[in-house]
Design a protein around this motif. Structure first.
Motif, PDB file in Angstrom:
ATOM      1  N   PRO A  46      33.377  41.868  41.165  1.00 36.38           N
ATOM      2  CA  PRO A  46      35.181  42.266  41.915  1.00 36.38           C
ATOM      3  C   PRO A  46      35.985  42.938  40.340  1.00 36.38           C
ATOM      4  O   PRO A  46      35.320  42.129  39.359  1.00 36.38           O
ATOM      5  CB  PRO A  46      35.464  39.975  42.132  1.00 36.38           C
ATOM      6  CG  PRO A  46      34.479  39.805  41.125  1.00 36.38           C
ATOM      7  CD  PRO A  46      33.182  40.691  41.288  1.00 36.38           C
ATOM      8  N   GLY A  47      36.052  43.314  40.931  1.00 32.11           N
ATOM      9  CA  GLY A  47      37.861  43.418  39.706  1.00 32.11           C
ATOM     10  C   GLY A  47      39.022  44.567  40.937  1.00 32.11           C
ATOM     11  O   GLY A  47      39.609  43.986  42.280  1.00 32.11           O
ATOM     12  N   PRO A  48      39.319  45.601  40.915  1.00 32.31           N
ATOM     13  CA  PRO A  48      40.599  46.161  41.506  1.00 32.31           C
ATOM     14  C   PRO A  48      40.198  46.540  43.386  1.00 32.31           C
ATOM     15  O   PRO A  48      39.185  47.235  43.405  1.00 32.31           O
ATOM     16  CB  PRO A  48      40.597  47.784  41.090  1.00 32.31           C
ATOM     17  CG  PRO A  48      39.678  46.897  39.609  1.00 32.31           C
ATOM     18  CD  PRO A  48      38.904  46.457  39.569  1.00 32.31           C
ATOM     19  N   SER A  49      41.201  46.287  43.844  1.00 31.67           N
ATOM     20  CA  SER A  49      41.190  46.579  45.354  1.00 31.67           C
ATOM     21  C   SER A  49      42.812  47.141  45.386  1.00 31.67           C
ATOM     22  O   SER A  49      43.734  46.270  45.148  1.00 31.67           O
ATOM     23  CB  SER A  49      40.697  45.225  45.907  1.00 31.67           C
ATOM     24  OG  SER A  49      41.280  45.740  46.968  1.00 31.67           O
ATOM     25  N   ALA A  50      42.738  47.784  46.246  1.00 32.22           N
ATOM     26  CA  ALA A  50      44.508  48.636  46.249  1.00 32.22           C
ATOM     27  C   ALA A  50      44.757  47.879  47.066  1.00 32.22           C
ATOM     28  O   ALA A  50      46.354  47.008  47.541  1.00 32.22           O
ATOM     29  CB  ALA A  50      43.664  50.360  46.504  1.00 32.22           C
ATOM     30  N   LEU A  51      43.532  47.111  48.219  1.00 33.34           N
ATOM     31  CA  LEU A  51      43.931  46.183  48.981  1.00 33.34           C
ATOM     32  C   LEU A  51      44.846  44.957  49.002  1.00 33.34           C
ATOM     33  O   LEU A  51      45.780  44.561  49.193  1.00 33.34           O
ATOM     34  CB  LEU A  51      43.472  45.867  50.526  1.00 33.34           C
ATOM     35  CG  LEU A  51      43.213  44.544  51.347  1.00 33.34           C
ATOM     36  CD1 LEU A  51      44.023  44.761  51.985  1.00 33.34           C
ATOM     37  CD2 LEU A  51      41.911  44.081  51.522  1.00 33.34           C
ATOM     38  N   THR A  52      44.770  44.427  48.032  1.00 30.44           N
ATOM     39  CA  THR A  52      44.406  42.931  47.450  1.00 30.44           C
ATOM     40  C   THR A  52      46.216  43.521  45.980  1.00 30.44           C
ATOM     41  O   THR A  52      47.570  42.610  46.559  1.00 30.44           O
ATOM     42  CB  THR A  52      43.898  42.080  47.057  1.00 30.44           C
ATOM     43  OG1 THR A  52      42.871  42.965  45.787  1.00 30.44           O
ATOM     44  CG2 THR A  52      42.797  41.747  48.008  1.00 30.44           C
TER      45      THR A  52
END
Length: 280
Positions: A111-117
């Motif tokens: 896991p890592g970057p997500s524009a959503l979260t």
């Protein structure tokens, strides 16, 4: 023995958001499946990663996923990355993941970057419950018909949107949800020209009316507000649900939380008090 498919999140803008684990995995796997090899090669070059790349995008995922599955079953580990953020979230990857899981191949998230979260965490809108709807339909009628189905949604709504469609989408939101419905527009998250606008739909239309909008967009819409008369308190909801059918405590709490908009943990505590009062 089959190896492992790693679903690796990559930066949505700032390259410093790459995790140490992601870097290690990308160096160790036999091959990296990338949405756009030209784009991903810049990232890998920045970190001195020479792992071979193959393209896996929406136009070739059907054939490519079969090839990658064969390599995995032959003992080679594979990493899947998208152009930015977490693969399979409005990006290619779902088909490959599903095939691997059906074939018994281990699938591991890195896991890592997500524009959503990222957008949810800074927007200041309720985020204990939300609905992610991906990209809205590009055509006006289909877009407005879809928004109509969500007008009374009690959760925060999250969309990805193309910059050239932002203004017409905001105008549709104002017509369908009301001009005072609160929205947030996150643009170019983690990048040099990052912007977060919060305000009413009407204010957003005015804000983005000047000049061409550029960059990646996350649009958030506040939940529909209920009038005080429409909102059940938790004890009332629990009593009503118990009267309708016999439910186990976990399901009772889940439904009461949905009906009242109160977080499930708080509903559970209220349920314990309600249960004790009934026993007395």
């Amino acid at each position: 023995m089959a190896a492992t498919l790693y679903i690796v999140a990559t930066p949505i803008g700032n390259l410093e958001d790459m995790t140490l684990r992601a870097l290690r995995v990308l160096k160790e796997v036999a091959v990296i499946a990338a949405e756009d090899t030209r784009h991903s090669r810049k990232l890998l070059s920045h970190y001195g990663i020479g792992t071979p790349l193959v393209a896996c995008h929406e136009h070739n995922e059907e054939a490519r996923s079969a090839q990658l599955l064969a390599r995995l079953q032959g003992g080679e580990s594979v990493a899947l990355i998208s152009d930015a953020g977490t693969p399979a979230i409005s990006d290619p990857g779902f088909l490959l993941v599903r095939r691997c899981r059906a074939a018994g191949v281990e699938v591991v998230a890195v896991p890592g970057p997500s524009a959503l979260t990222a957008a949810l965490s800074v927007a200041g809108l309720p985020c204990h419950r939300f609905a992610f709807e991906g990209f809205l339909p590009p055509k006006k009628k289909a877009r407005e018909d879809f928004l109509l189905t969500l007008r009374d949604e009690p959760r925060t709504l999250v969309f990805y949107e193309a910059p050239h469609r932002l203004q017409v989408t905001l105008e549709a939101v104002a017509r369908i949800f009301g001009r005072q419905r609160q929205v947030a527009v996150a643009r170019e998250l983690t990048k040099k020209h990052e912007e977060l606008f919060t305000g009413s739909a009407e204010e957003a239309i005015a804000h983005f009316a000047d000049g061409a909008v550029r960059g990646e967009i996350v649009l958030l819409i506040a939940p529909a507000e209920k009038s005080a008369a429409d909102i059940e308190d938790v004890p009332t909801a629990l009593a009503r649900l118990c009267g309708e059918e016999s439910l186990p405590p976990s399901e009772l709490v889940r439904r009461a939380a949905k009906a009242t908009g109160v977080p499930r943990s708080e509903v559970y505590q209220e349920y314990l008090r309600w249960k004790n009062n009934r026993a007395e």
